[in-house]
Design a protein around this motif. Structure first.
Motif, PDB file in Angstrom:
ATOM      1  N   ASN A  37      50.384  29.299  44.183  1.00 18.14           N
ATOM      2  CA  ASN A  37      49.233  30.015  45.123  1.00 18.14           C
ATOM      3  C   ASN A  37      49.777  31.506  45.263  1.00 18.14           C
ATOM      4  O   ASN A  37      48.805  32.148  45.949  1.00 18.14           O
ATOM      5  N   ASP A  38      50.510  31.960  44.366  1.00 19.26           N
ATOM      6  CA  ASP A  38      50.758  33.482  44.509  1.00 19.26           C
ATOM      7  C   ASP A  38      49.723  34.310  43.744  1.00 19.26           C
ATOM      8  O   ASP A  38      49.018  33.432  42.947  1.00 19.26           O
ATOM      9  N   ALA A  39      49.408  35.513  43.730  1.00 18.56           N
ATOM     10  CA  ALA A  39      48.482  36.101  43.175  1.00 18.56           C
ATOM     11  C   ALA A  39      48.879  37.348  42.297  1.00 18.56           C
ATOM     12  O   ALA A  39      50.234  37.848  42.870  1.00 18.56           O
ATOM     13  N   ILE A  40      48.396  37.867  41.487  1.00 23.90           N
ATOM     14  CA  ILE A  40      48.570  39.028  40.983  1.00 23.90           C
ATOM     15  C   ILE A  40      47.292  40.132  40.728  1.00 23.90           C
ATOM     16  O   ILE A  40      46.183  39.457  40.577  1.00 23.90           O
ATOM     17  N   GLU A  41      47.357  41.117  41.085  1.00 25.48           N
ATOM     18  CA  GLU A  41      46.449  42.484  40.749  1.00 25.48           C
ATOM     19  C   GLU A  41      46.836  43.167  39.806  1.00 25.48           C
ATOM     20  O   GLU A  41      47.636  44.010  39.853  1.00 25.48           O
ATOM     21  N   TRP A  42      46.060  43.088  38.867  1.00 23.81           N
ATOM     22  CA  TRP A  42      46.016  44.031  37.754  1.00 23.81           C
ATOM     23  C   TRP A  42      45.330  45.296  37.979  1.00 23.81           C
ATOM     24  O   TRP A  42      44.146  45.332  38.575  1.00 23.81           O
ATOM     25  N   GLN A  43      45.865  46.707  37.871  1.00 18.19           N
ATOM     26  CA  GLN A  43      45.261  47.768  37.931  1.00 18.19           C
ATOM     27  C   GLN A  43      45.171  48.744  36.843  1.00 18.19           C
ATOM     28  O   GLN A  43      46.258  48.482  35.833  1.00 18.19           O
ATOM     29  N   TRP A  44      44.539  49.560  36.881  1.00 16.80           N
ATOM     30  CA  TRP A  44      44.272  50.506  35.509  1.00 16.80           C
ATOM     31  C   TRP A  44      44.492  51.942  36.079  1.00 16.80           C
ATOM     32  O   TRP A  44      43.949  52.719  35.536  1.00 16.80           O
ATOM     33  N   THR A  45      45.367  52.201  37.214  1.00 17.64           N
ATOM     34  CA  THR A  45      45.472  53.554  37.667  1.00 17.64           C
ATOM     35  C   THR A  45      46.015  54.755  36.603  1.00 17.64           C
ATOM     36  O   THR A  45      45.686  55.620  36.893  1.00 17.64           O
ATOM     37  N   ASN A  46      46.841  54.151  35.523  1.00 22.31           N
ATOM     38  CA  ASN A  46      47.295  55.211  34.975  1.00 22.31           C
ATOM     39  C   ASN A  46      46.603  55.133  33.538  1.00 22.31           C
ATOM     40  O   ASN A  46      46.944  55.955  32.658  1.00 22.31           O
ATOM     41  N   VAL A  47      45.393  54.687  33.455  1.00 20.44           N
ATOM     42  CA  VAL A  47      44.492  54.678  32.301  1.00 20.44           C
ATOM     43  C   VAL A  47      44.043  56.246  32.086  1.00 20.44           C
ATOM     44  O   VAL A  47      43.859  56.646  31.088  1.00 20.44           O
ATOM     45  N   GLY A  48      43.534  56.701  33.142  1.00 19.93           N
ATOM     46  CA  GLY A  48      42.980  58.043  33.213  1.00 19.93           C
ATOM     47  C   GLY A  48      41.697  58.319  32.540  1.00 19.93           C
ATOM     48  O   GLY A  48      41.231  59.281  32.159  1.00 19.93           O
ATOM     49  N   GLY A  49      40.980  57.184  32.396  1.00 15.34           N
ATOM     50  CA  GLY A  49      39.623  57.344  31.814  1.00 15.34           C
ATOM     51  C   GLY A  49      39.653  57.438  30.098  1.00 15.34           C
ATOM     52  O   GLY A  49      38.665  57.825  29.562  1.00 15.34           O
ATOM     53  N   PHE A  50      40.623  57.285  29.606  1.00  9.45           N
ATOM     54  CA  PHE A  50      40.705  57.451  28.214  1.00  9.45           C
ATOM     55  C   PHE A  50      41.081  56.259  27.377  1.00  9.45           C
ATOM     56  O   PHE A  50      40.642  56.282  26.277  1.00  9.45           O
ATOM     57  N   GLU A  51      41.917  55.441  27.933  1.00  8.95           N
ATOM     58  CA  GLU A  51      42.278  54.079  27.186  1.00  8.95           C
ATOM     59  C   GLU A  51      41.777  52.832  27.665  1.00  8.95           C
ATOM     60  O   GLU A  51      41.772  52.566  28.740  1.00  8.95           O
ATOM     61  N   PRO A  52      40.701  52.160  26.902  1.00  6.98           N
ATOM     62  CA  PRO A  52      40.122  50.793  27.541  1.00  6.98           C
ATOM     63  C   PRO A  52      41.453  49.766  27.347  1.00  6.98           C
ATOM     64  O   PRO A  52      42.154  49.809  26.633  1.00  6.98           O
ATOM     65  N   HIS A  53      41.314  48.937  28.438  1.00  6.13           N
ATOM     66  CA  HIS A  53      42.241  47.744  28.746  1.00  6.13           C
ATOM     67  C   HIS A  53      41.392  46.518  29.320  1.00  6.13           C
ATOM     68  O   HIS A  53      40.565  46.938  29.912  1.00  6.13           O
ATOM     69  N   ASN A  54      41.987  45.586  29.130  1.00 13.32           N
ATOM     70  CA  ASN A  54      41.389  44.051  29.610  1.00 13.32           C
ATOM     71  C   ASN A  54      42.556  43.096  29.915  1.00 13.32           C
ATOM     72  O   ASN A  54      43.783  43.525  29.478  1.00 13.32           O
ATOM     73  N   VAL A  55      42.242  42.121  30.580  1.00 12.69           N
ATOM     74  CA  VAL A  55      43.291  40.899  30.675  1.00 12.69           C
ATOM     75  C   VAL A  55      42.519  39.892  30.089  1.00 12.69           C
ATOM     76  O   VAL A  55      41.457  39.329  30.610  1.00 12.69           O
ATOM     77  N   VAL A  56      43.295  39.136  29.268  1.00  8.47           N
ATOM     78  CA  VAL A  56      42.637  37.782  28.989  1.00  8.47           C
ATOM     79  C   VAL A  56      43.845  36.731  28.813  1.00  8.47           C
ATOM     80  O   VAL A  56      45.004  37.087  28.052  1.00  8.47           O
ATOM     81  N   LEU A  57      43.385  35.538  29.134  1.00  4.70           N
ATOM     82  CA  LEU A  57      44.489  34.517  29.076  1.00  4.70           C
ATOM     83  C   LEU A  57      44.288  33.968  27.875  1.00  4.70           C
ATOM     84  O   LEU A  57      43.354  33.278  27.446  1.00  4.70           O
ATOM     85  N   SER A  58      45.533  33.917  27.088  1.00  6.01           N
ATOM     86  CA  SER A  58      45.589  33.425  25.610  1.00  6.01           C
ATOM     87  C   SER A  58      45.788  31.791  25.608  1.00  6.01           C
ATOM     88  O   SER A  58      45.888  31.196  26.728  1.00  6.01           O
ATOM     89  N   LYS A  59      45.481  31.140  24.504  1.00 11.06           N
ATOM     90  CA  LYS A  59      45.710  29.874  24.213  1.00 11.06           C
ATOM     91  C   LYS A  59      47.102  29.538  23.877  1.00 11.06           C
ATOM     92  O   LYS A  59      47.850  30.289  23.256  1.00 11.06           O
ATOM     93  N   PRO A  60      47.877  28.558  24.406  1.00  7.83           N
ATOM     94  CA  PRO A  60      47.204  27.367  25.287  1.00  7.83           C
ATOM     95  C   PRO A  60      47.151  27.768  26.922  1.00  7.83           C
ATOM     96  O   PRO A  60      48.079  28.319  26.981  1.00  7.83           O
ATOM     97  N   ALA A  61      46.285  27.269  27.672  1.00  7.82           N
ATOM     98  CA  ALA A  61      46.280  27.580  28.717  1.00  7.82           C
ATOM     99  C   ALA A  61      47.112  26.199  29.500  1.00  7.82           C
ATOM    100  O   ALA A  61      46.966  25.350  29.251  1.00  7.82           O
ATOM    101  N   PRO A  62      47.680  26.380  30.724  1.00  6.52           N
ATOM    102  CA  PRO A  62      48.242  25.317  31.573  1.00  6.52           C
ATOM    103  C   PRO A  62      47.069  24.246  31.704  1.00  6.52           C
ATOM    104  O   PRO A  62      45.964  24.644  31.869  1.00  6.52           O
ATOM    105  N   ALA A  63      47.477  22.821  31.837  1.00 13.00           N
ATOM    106  CA  ALA A  63      46.551  21.749  32.066  1.00 13.00           C
ATOM    107  C   ALA A  63      45.892  22.158  33.298  1.00 13.00           C
ATOM    108  O   ALA A  63      46.267  22.520  34.180  1.00 13.00           O
ATOM    109  N   GLY A  64      44.430  21.979  33.022  1.00 10.39           N
ATOM    110  CA  GLY A  64      43.511  22.009  34.047  1.00 10.39           C
ATOM    111  C   GLY A  64      43.104  23.479  34.368  1.00 10.39           C
ATOM    112  O   GLY A  64      42.267  23.897  35.594  1.00 10.39           O
ATOM    113  N   VAL A  65      43.603  24.615  33.632  1.00 13.71           N
ATOM    114  CA  VAL A  65      43.181  26.084  33.959  1.00 13.71           C
ATOM    115  C   VAL A  65      42.101  26.287  33.055  1.00 13.71           C
ATOM    116  O   VAL A  65      42.250  26.113  31.716  1.00 13.71           O
TER     117      VAL A  65
END
Length: 84
Positions: free
Chosen positions: A10-38
């Motif tokens: 039940n903990d959480a994470i917040e990803w932020q792009w504060t150091n991107v500066g408008g030049f480097e695109p980024h994203n977050v994707v969960l890779s395979k395999p994911a935990p059961a039921g996710v």
């Protein structure tokens, strides 16, 4: 950053792009395999962003190992271990 995170159920994470500066695109994707039921789509920030004000927040309600990657920069990874 960081590359490895240990969380409790039940903990959480917040990803932020504060150091991107408008030049480097980024994203977050969960890779395979994911935990059961996710659903991997629930942990996908969508298209790569360059806006430094962008944030992506997710709560971890299932235990297991979550492996994340930036689809633009495959060397940018994060492993999240969620335990009870």
């Amino acid at each position: 950053a960081p590359a490895v995170v240990d969380l409790k159920l039940n903990d959480a994470i917040e990803w932020q792009w504060t150091n991107v500066g408008g030049f480097e695109p980024h994203n977050v994707v969960l890779s395979k395999p994911a935990p059961a039921g996710v659903d991997r789509n629930d942990f996908n920030s969508g298209a790569a962003v360059v806006d430094p004000k962008t944030k992506f927040w997710r709560q971890f309600v299932k235990t297991g190992k979550y492996n994340f990657v930036c689809q633009v920069h495959f060397q940018m990874t994060m492993t999240v271990d969620v335990a009870k």
